[in-house]
Design a protein around this motif. Sequence first.
Motif, PDB file in Angstrom:
ATOM      1  N   THR B 169      21.833  68.660 -11.143  1.00 51.86           N
ATOM      2  CA  THR B 169      21.811  67.449 -10.166  1.00 51.86           C
ATOM      3  C   THR B 169      22.015  66.293 -10.593  1.00 51.86           C
ATOM      4  OG1 THR B 169      20.765  69.186  -8.529  1.00 51.86           O
ATOM      5  CG2 THR B 169      20.695  66.807  -7.920  1.00 51.86           C
ATOM      6  N   ASN B 170      21.119  66.098 -11.775  1.00 49.68           N
ATOM      7  CA  ASN B 170      21.298  64.695 -12.135  1.00 49.68           C
ATOM      8  C   ASN B 170      22.093  64.262 -13.363  1.00 49.68           C
ATOM      9  OD1 ASN B 170      18.912  64.860 -10.218  1.00 49.68           O
ATOM     10  ND2 ASN B 170      19.140  62.653 -10.553  1.00 49.68           N
ATOM     11  N   ILE B 171      23.199  65.151 -13.336  1.00 48.94           N
ATOM     12  CA  ILE B 171      24.078  64.708 -14.537  1.00 48.94           C
ATOM     13  C   ILE B 171      25.489  64.672 -14.059  1.00 48.94           C
ATOM     14  CG2 ILE B 171      22.841  65.690 -16.416  1.00 48.94           C
ATOM     15  CD1 ILE B 171      24.201  68.193 -16.363  1.00 48.94           C
ATOM     16  N   ASP B 172      26.483  64.018 -14.787  1.00 46.80           N
ATOM     17  CA  ASP B 172      27.596  63.762 -14.124  1.00 46.80           C
ATOM     18  C   ASP B 172      28.341  64.874 -14.146  1.00 46.80           C
ATOM     19  OD1 ASP B 172      30.128  63.298 -16.212  1.00 46.80           O
ATOM     20  OD2 ASP B 172      28.346  62.959 -17.468  1.00 46.80           O
ATOM     21  N   PRO B 173      29.652  64.807 -13.058  1.00 45.07           N
ATOM     22  CA  PRO B 173      30.476  66.038 -12.593  1.00 45.07           C
ATOM     23  C   PRO B 173      30.906  66.639 -13.902  1.00 45.07           C
ATOM     24  CG  PRO B 173      30.572  64.073 -11.261  1.00 45.07           C
ATOM     25  CD  PRO B 173      29.810  63.468 -12.336  1.00 45.07           C
ATOM     26  N   ARG B 174      31.622  66.193 -14.806  1.00 43.57           N
ATOM     27  CA  ARG B 174      32.160  66.693 -15.853  1.00 43.57           C
ATOM     28  C   ARG B 174      31.210  67.633 -16.694  1.00 43.57           C
ATOM     29  NH1 ARG B 174      37.753  65.447 -17.300  1.00 43.57           N
ATOM     30  NH2 ARG B 174      37.759  64.047 -15.498  1.00 43.57           N
ATOM     31  N   ALA B 175      30.228  66.718 -17.092  1.00 42.10           N
ATOM     32  CA  ALA B 175      29.164  67.489 -18.049  1.00 42.10           C
ATOM     33  C   ALA B 175      28.616  68.654 -17.111  1.00 42.10           C
ATOM     34  CB  ALA B 175      28.020  66.522 -18.399  1.00 42.10           C
TER      35      ALA B 175
END
Lengths: 340, 366
Positions: B169-175
């Motif tokens: 949930t708390n990491i950016d979409p690509r990663a």
Amino acid sequence: MLGELEVKNISKRFGEQDVLRNINLKVSDKSFTCILGRPGAGKSTLLRIIAGVEEPDEGKIYLNGVDITDLPPKERNIAMIYQSYALYPHMRVFDNVANPLRARKLSKDQIEKRVTTVLDFLGIKKLSNRFPRELSGGEAQRVAIARALVREASVYLLDEPLTNLDFKIRERMREELKRMCKEAGATILYATPDPIDALAMSDYTVVLVEGNVRQSGITRDVYDCPADLQVANLFGSPPINILDCVIKEKDDKMVLETPFMEIDVTRYKGRLDPSSEYCIGIRPHHLMISSKEEEKRGYEIEFKGFINLTHIIGSETLCYVKVNDHDMTIHLPYIYKEDI
Amino acid sequence: MKRLKELSRILLKEVSHTYDRKVEAVSGVSMECEDGKLTAILGPSGCGKTTLLRIIAGLIIPTSGKVYFDDDDVTRVPTEKRNVAMVFQFPVVYSNMTVYDNLAIPLKARRIPASEIKQKVKEIAEFLDLTDYLSRNAQKLTPDIKQRTSLGRAIIRDSRVLILDEPLTNIDPRARVELRDKIVHYKIQKKQTIIYVTHDQGEALTLGDKIAIMKDGKLLQYGSLQEVYEMPKTSFVASFIGNPGMNLMECEVTKFDSRIVLKSGDFRFEATQNISRLIEKRNLKEVVLGIRAEHIQLSRKRLEGSLEGECEITEDHGNLNIIVLNTGGKKIRVKTPETYKIGECVYIVFPEDKLRVFTKDGYLIA
């Protein structure tokens, strides 16, 4: 309220960096226009200049034919909605929405009526007495939209309003924003990095790359005929599959040779230069899969690959496929899950 | 990576939990998480999924009910004795330690020989693409590297159960996509018993061998992807799963001659024989009719049994359009490759085998 906006030769530098270069853009009344671009492309700066909270180094902004470049934000009749919502934490929803009207010294009855109508339109009337901290992300976003809508502005600027919302709410909000444009007759300029936002909602799309307008036009035209690889890549979710290829001439036929298939392009003969290099792009949703090899379906282009991973997005599936050493993405309009 | 030898089945029996004797966060949940499988617990925020996960982890002793790992009653066994590993929504790394030391810590605590630790850390780091970061201070890395480090520290232990609480949930979409794929590969190779909590249906449907859907502390449905998608037991599950969610239309049951007609405002739908029988058997006065957007058939010509609708909103999704139709005041979402214009008249057919009927309070009857 008429909302014809024209941006003429706008440029902006921050220090050494060109943020916007000679931007020209026309937005017609009651239309929905998306500015599509990666983070840092200059989308927010452009909206801020139109809103009047940022000054351009060069160029002019016209609203309904009137030069508003030097007008302060309050006098522009343009409302802006920020990604971060920017609600006043100490005010209840009703007061947050009523605030722009109070600044204009409308009567209490007028304010009450107008705010209630807008809250009702967005389906958040029951939240009137809540404080921002008591709202979910989707609710807070709707309140921010209500606060902009209550002003009855000529043009609404939305800066990535859906980016922080989860999938389910984003889906609902897209429909509501579109309704706002069509039913409330609003003129909307909407900045987003999400190609689906642009496709699903907008009449027109402007693709911004490093401060330049790379392509603009009717949304579907831009999507179907991207001007270059960068636009093709940017305007697609998941991104378009790109394959390098060379042209071979065999007898009187001309074929494109990709790493794992050949495509007959004899019919484009006059337009292709055999000594140049080319790429082909195939959108993931234009590919289909079949698990049985014998089941050749007689399509022009067929190739064999192995499914590496599948990702189900709601009612659809993304298949990540290995074809020789190449990664291809296939977007299926149904749920596909291999039993592992 | 080798498959684990020791596996655990998790059994929850009538588990309830009330905070401060007031708010019932989890109420009467019974379910079995199979060994070697990934169970996804899905629900909107506040549905009780995190409380349930904390009960499984041993961080909370439930107010009532039992928790079993295989045949062992672990209800009152503290976390550290349960042999569970956890990854949280916000990445947890030991500050002022390198990524290497972060990964090695659970093994050092178990006094495993240094050479073995080195080998294990190397293996996990390679799997999670952390090799280049091993000598870096973990605290100073980006959220997604930190989260990979947290995941590495959790999986290096080969614990009996792995618990993941909204890890993406708390990491950016690509990663996020990359890490999700790591979890898929890990799950396939390792066959560990995994509990995965999320509010994102895409993650739950992609990763889960079985999916548990919760709302207001209750377990609404627990089943395979196909079960929850095709046969949602409640109207909430029907609308929560899918993109868009299932169309739901509240209708009155009325009779015309001997036939049953479902009615709402100007909307009329003649019930099929099968549905009529079920409605009559239960003597229902009101029902909710459900159908998925992609199952609705549209035509520009009037067809037998078709409803007339007007196209109100169209959304282009590249391959398909999602259009909102107004039929007798009801708004219906339809997915179609065809393009329709706003204001256009469209005829709508609901294929019988795709129709679902729920009671007024939302329980599936057909």
